[in-house]
Design an enzyme around this catalytic site. Sequence first.
Site, PDB file in Angstrom:
ATOM      1  N   ASP A  17      27.435 -33.019  84.531  1.00  0.00           N
ATOM      2  CA  ASP A  17      27.607 -34.232  83.746  1.00  0.00           C
ATOM      3  C   ASP A  17      26.980 -33.924  82.385  1.00  0.00           C
ATOM      4  OD1 ASP A  17      27.873 -37.088  83.108  1.00  0.00           O
ATOM      5  OD2 ASP A  17      25.703 -37.121  83.352  1.00  0.00           O
ATOM      6  N   ASP A  19      25.863 -36.552  79.410  1.00  0.00           N
ATOM      7  CA  ASP A  19      24.836 -37.486  78.935  1.00  0.00           C
ATOM      8  C   ASP A  19      23.874 -37.847  80.067  1.00  0.00           C
ATOM      9  OD1 ASP A  19      23.507 -39.165  77.150  1.00  0.00           O
ATOM     10  OD2 ASP A  19      24.842 -40.853  77.521  1.00  0.00           O
ATOM     11  N   ASP A 171      23.445 -37.323  87.010  1.00  0.00           N
ATOM     12  CA  ASP A 171      22.260 -38.191  86.965  1.00  0.00           C
ATOM     13  C   ASP A 171      22.566 -39.631  87.353  1.00  0.00           C
ATOM     14  OD1 ASP A 171      23.764 -38.753  84.593  1.00  0.00           O
ATOM     15  OD2 ASP A 171      21.973 -39.635  83.709  1.00  0.00           O
TER      16      ASP A 171
END
Length: 195
Positions: A17, A19, A171
């Site tokens: 991922d 960001d 995240d």
Amino acid sequence: MSAVDSRLAGYDAVVYDLDGTLVELAVDWDAVAESVLDVYAERALIPPTEELWGLLGAADDYGIRAAVEEAIALHERAGARESTRLPLGDRLAAGGPEGEVGSPPSAGVCSLNCEEACRIAVETHGLADAIDGDAVVGRDTVGSHKPDPESLIAAIDRLGAAPEDSLFVGDSRRDAVAAERGGVDFAWAADLLAE
């Protein structure tokens, strides 16, 4: 070999991922939502929600997808240029031992951010040598976005790997769900750094 390197060595491909995992985009997401609400207001449309991703999801129904995408992407591109590289991004930029057993697997990006912002962040933070440029997939690269697994599978395909031989590092719950739906192993970025 570090615990992280050992963990990654078992895979043909690792997709990250962006960001919150590799970098922190300098984006005020409340301001992005306001910009998208402005797109609805300019067209005298009553928005179905004030939540950003709900507004994006409804944009097709209102026939304003392109305008909503551009309103979000404008913030994301600027935020990518001003972003901060996170510890996992630091590790990735540092690379692994060239040509040695245990060298890092092929790496790609699967993000809810637009593809152009992903590419800007990868370049800005010196990750281009670690990330396969063909395997940078944003929400606008394919027909759907996370938690639908299509974008994750596209990144894995572009790395020439199979889902069962790949790891997705993220995240958010959205990342974990995309991995589960795609039959891809998942690791939380924070857990990976703690190893």
